[in-house]
Structure formats: structure tokens, C-alpha cells
Design a protein around this motif. Structure first.
Motif, PDB file in Angstrom:
ATOM      1  N   TYR A   7       0.603   7.114   1.283  1.00 50.41           N
ATOM      2  CA  TYR A   7       1.762   7.968   1.514  1.00 50.41           C
ATOM      3  C   TYR A   7       3.087   7.249   1.282  1.00 50.41           C
ATOM      4  O   TYR A   7       4.092   7.888   0.985  1.00 50.41           O
ATOM      5  CB  TYR A   7       1.723   8.528   2.941  1.00 50.41           C
ATOM      6  N   ARG A   8       3.108   5.946   1.497  1.00 49.18           N
ATOM      7  CA  ARG A   8       4.324   5.141   1.351  1.00 49.18           C
ATOM      8  C   ARG A   8       5.465   5.741   2.202  1.00 49.18           C
ATOM      9  O   ARG A   8       5.222   6.352   3.226  1.00 49.18           O
ATOM     10  CB  ARG A   8       4.701   5.019  -0.132  1.00 49.18           C
ATOM     11  N   GLY A   9       6.683   5.494   1.811  1.00 46.93           N
ATOM     12  CA  GLY A   9       7.816   6.078   2.527  1.00 46.93           C
ATOM     13  C   GLY A   9       7.885   5.637   3.978  1.00 46.93           C
ATOM     14  O   GLY A   9       7.581   4.497   4.337  1.00 46.93           O
ATOM     15  N   TRP A  10       8.283   6.568   4.850  1.00 41.16           N
ATOM     16  CA  TRP A  10       8.488   6.235   6.256  1.00 41.16           C
ATOM     17  C   TRP A  10       7.163   5.956   6.962  1.00 41.16           C
ATOM     18  O   TRP A  10       7.128   5.172   7.924  1.00 41.16           O
ATOM     19  CB  TRP A  10       9.256   7.359   6.960  1.00 41.16           C
ATOM     20  N   ILE A  11       6.079   6.578   6.492  1.00 45.05           N
ATOM     21  CA  ILE A  11       4.776   6.292   7.103  1.00 45.05           C
ATOM     22  C   ILE A  11       4.392   4.837   6.865  1.00 45.05           C
ATOM     23  O   ILE A  11       3.953   4.122   7.779  1.00 45.05           O
ATOM     24  CB  ILE A  11       3.702   7.241   6.530  1.00 45.05           C
ATOM     25  N   ASP A  12       4.592   4.365   5.653  1.00 43.77           N
ATOM     26  CA  ASP A  12       4.305   2.968   5.326  1.00 43.77           C
ATOM     27  C   ASP A  12       5.185   2.038   6.153  1.00 43.77           C
ATOM     28  O   ASP A  12       4.720   1.019   6.691  1.00 43.77           O
ATOM     29  CB  ASP A  12       4.537   2.750   3.832  1.00 43.77           C
ATOM     30  N   THR A  13       6.462   2.378   6.277  1.00 42.97           N
ATOM     31  CA  THR A  13       7.396   1.528   7.017  1.00 42.97           C
ATOM     32  C   THR A  13       6.992   1.415   8.481  1.00 42.97           C
ATOM     33  O   THR A  13       6.934   0.310   9.049  1.00 42.97           O
ATOM     34  CB  THR A  13       8.822   2.091   6.905  1.00 42.97           C
ATOM     35  N   ARG A  15      -3.814  -1.768   2.291  1.00 43.74           N
ATOM     36  CA  ARG A  15      -2.527  -1.207   1.826  1.00 43.74           C
ATOM     37  C   ARG A  15      -2.197  -1.720   0.431  1.00 43.74           C
ATOM     38  O   ARG A  15      -1.773  -0.944  -0.448  1.00 43.74           O
ATOM     39  CB  ARG A  15      -1.420  -1.576   2.795  1.00 43.74           C
ATOM     40  N   HIS A  28      -5.361  15.310  -0.281  1.00 51.58           N
ATOM     41  CA  HIS A  28      -5.007  13.911  -0.031  1.00 51.58           C
ATOM     42  C   HIS A  28      -6.202  13.128   0.515  1.00 51.58           C
ATOM     43  O   HIS A  28      -6.437  11.979   0.117  1.00 51.58           O
ATOM     44  CB  HIS A  28      -3.830  13.841   0.941  1.00 51.58           C
TER      45      HIS A  28
END
Length: 297
Positions: free
Chosen positions: A125-131, A180, A202
Motif C-alpha cells: 500500500y505504501r503511503g501513510w500505511i507504510d509510514t 516490505r 488487493h
């Protein structure tokens, strides 16, 4: 007259036989002699732990009242000697293998499942989920594992099942970062784009298309986590914060033997060697799996 030119006979085309991934894996793995030795050692230890009641005539808490008070050296009747309570050391080492191996394998599987799930979500998903997930992983990684497990174990005084959950729940971070990285690399491949264009969900893309192509590093990480979990359980039991006597584990056998190092060193030598051989075997097996699953091979 003009001579008819004869055309050359067609050269037969040989069919190229492609080697299946499973055969390629076996061929590469068999070449790694230390990995085969490690696998053999682990199989023997697992069988010895499972067949402990058949391999020894004693129970792990059975006492010989005639020799109680002083440890007895190895003999024909007691190949690894006895402890100060008259209990057969070989029997306790075999039964201790049940606890130590089950804790190591089960907690490594829990850590792998948690790390794979977190790493897959962050990398896909990357983005804020990754952060959020990776910053949480970094925070947990910044805390030394052994003191953290000691703190939790000291507060709860865990049983075997709870100890497995504690070690597994606090050992997933390395696997999460590894998965990841694999997902970040694989999510842009053509087959993933094709599945996405065909309307794949997904979850299907993550666990049906990407994860099978990232399974090699995950398997290697799992095997290495088994050795780390066995060492961690042994350390906790040695400190008196793991499985409590009279249930034997290799760690609390070392704890009990610490007061007899001068007069009865064999009580510490045998469980210590079992820990050493098991961790070495797991690491050798992990090295072999890493080489066999490496796509460059």
C-alpha cells in the motif's frame, strides 16, 4: 543441362528441457553439505524429543533415592549422569528438547506470520500505511529484545504457551522489513499490473501473486529465527524467567547446573552442547536454503 541443386537436409531441433524450480532447488540444496548435516541433526533431535519415553526408562522427574544429595558422574546406567536429586540427566535433556524445540519453532512461525503480514501491507500500500507501520517497527527495533522479553516475562511469569506468544510477538520486526523490501520491488512487475488490470483484489494480488515470489527470503528468515528463539528461551529459563522447574528445558537445566560447575560439570556440558549443536544446525540449514532459493542460482 542444368544440375538440380539439392537442398540441405533439415537439422533436427532438439527440445530444450527446462528444469523445474523444485528440482533446481533440490539440486542446489544437496550440494550444500553443511546444510544437509544441519538438517540431519535437527531431524535426529526432533525424533529423540518425540520418542523420549521410548528411549529412556525414566521419567523426567523420577528420583533415585539411593543417590540423592550428590550428582553422580556418567555411567552405563546413567549415560549423562544424575543431578543432585537423583534424576537421570539424559532423560531430562531429552524432555527438555521437547520444550526448547517447540518454543523455538512455534515462536518463529508466529513471528514470521506477523512480520509477513505487516511487511506485505506496508510494501504493497505504501503511503501513510507504510509510514505508520515502519515507524512502529523502527521503535520496537530500537528496544533491545532480551531486556524487553525479560521485562514482560518478569511481569507475567509465563507458561510454555504464553512464552511462545511473547517471543513470537516480539520477534517479527526483521521479517517485516525484509518482506516490505520484497513487496516494494515486486509490486511494479508486469504480472502484478496484469492482475490489477483484470480486476484482481488487493488481497489476491498480495498473497496469490506477490508473496509466492518473495517466499524464499521469508523461509530463510524463519529458519534463522528458530535458532534465535531457542537462544532467547534458554536465556530466559537460565535467568529463572522462563519455564519453571521441575519441567525441564535446556535453559533451566543450565541454571540448575550452575551451582555444580566445580564438582559436576557434566550437568552443564550436555544441555549446553545441545543448544550449541541445535543453533549451529539451524544456521547451516538457513545458509543452504538461502543458496538454494537464490534466483541467481
Amino acid at each position: 543441362m542444368t544440375e538440380l541443386s539439392s537442398s540441405p537436409a533439415p537439422v533436427p531441433v532438439r527440445a530444450v528441457r527446462t528444469e523445474s524450480p523444485w528440482r533446481r532447488f533440490l539440486r542446489t540444496f544437496v550440494k550444500h553439505k553443511l546444510a544437509l548435516i544441519g538438517l540431519g541433526v535437527l531431524v535426529l533431535m526432533g525424533l529423540a524429543a518425540l520418542l523420549a519415553p521410548q528411549l529412556t526408562p525414566y521419567t523426567f522427574d523420577g528420583q533415585d533415592l539411593d543417590i540423592i544429595g550428590t550428582p553422580q558422574p556418567p555411567s552405563r546406567i546413567h549415560p549423562m549422569g544424575t543431578d543432585e536429586l537423583g534424576r537421570d540427566a539424559l532423560t531430562r535433556v531429552l524432555y527438555g528438547a521437547r520444550i526448547s524445540l517447540s518454543v523455538g519453532i512455534s515462536s518463529a512461525l508466529i513471528a514470521t506470520l506477523l512480520g509477513t503480514l505487516i511487511g506485505a501491507l506496508a510494501g504493497y500500500y505504501r503511503g501513510w500505511i507504510d509510514t505508520v507501520l515502519m515507524r512502529f517497527t523502527d521503535v520496537v527495533l530500537s528496544i533491545p529484545l532480551l531486556p524487553l522479553v525479560i521485562l514482560v516475562s518478569g511481569m507475567i511469569r509465563p507458561s510454555v504457551t504464553l512464552l511462545i506468544c511473547i517471543i513470537g510477538a516480539l520477534g517479527w520486526m526483521g521479517t517485516a522489513r525484509l518482506v516490505r523490501g520484497q513487496f516494494l520491488s515486486l509490486r511494479e512487475r508486469e504480472y502484478v499490473e496484469a492482475s490489477r488490470a483484470l480486476g484482481g483484489s488487493h488481497g489476491r494480488i498480495m498473497f496469490r501473486h506477490i508473496l509466492p515470489n518473495a517466499i524464499g527470503p521469508v523461509v530463510v528468515s524463519t529458519t534463522l529465527a528458530v535458532g534465535s528463539a531457542i537462544m532467547l528461551e534458554s536465556a530466559l529459563s537460565f535467568l529463572g524467567l522462563g519455564v519453571q522447574p521441575p519441567t525441564p528445558t535446556w535453559g533451566n537445566l543450565l541454571n540448575s547446573a550452575s551451582q555444580w560447575l566445580q564438582g559436576a560439570p557434566w550437568l552443564a556440558v550436555f544441555p549446553g552442547l545441545m543448544i550449541l549443536f541445535t543453533v549451529l544446525a539451524v544456521n547451516f540449514l538457513g545458509d543452504g536454503l538461502r543458496d538454494a532459493l537464490d534466483p541467481r542460482n
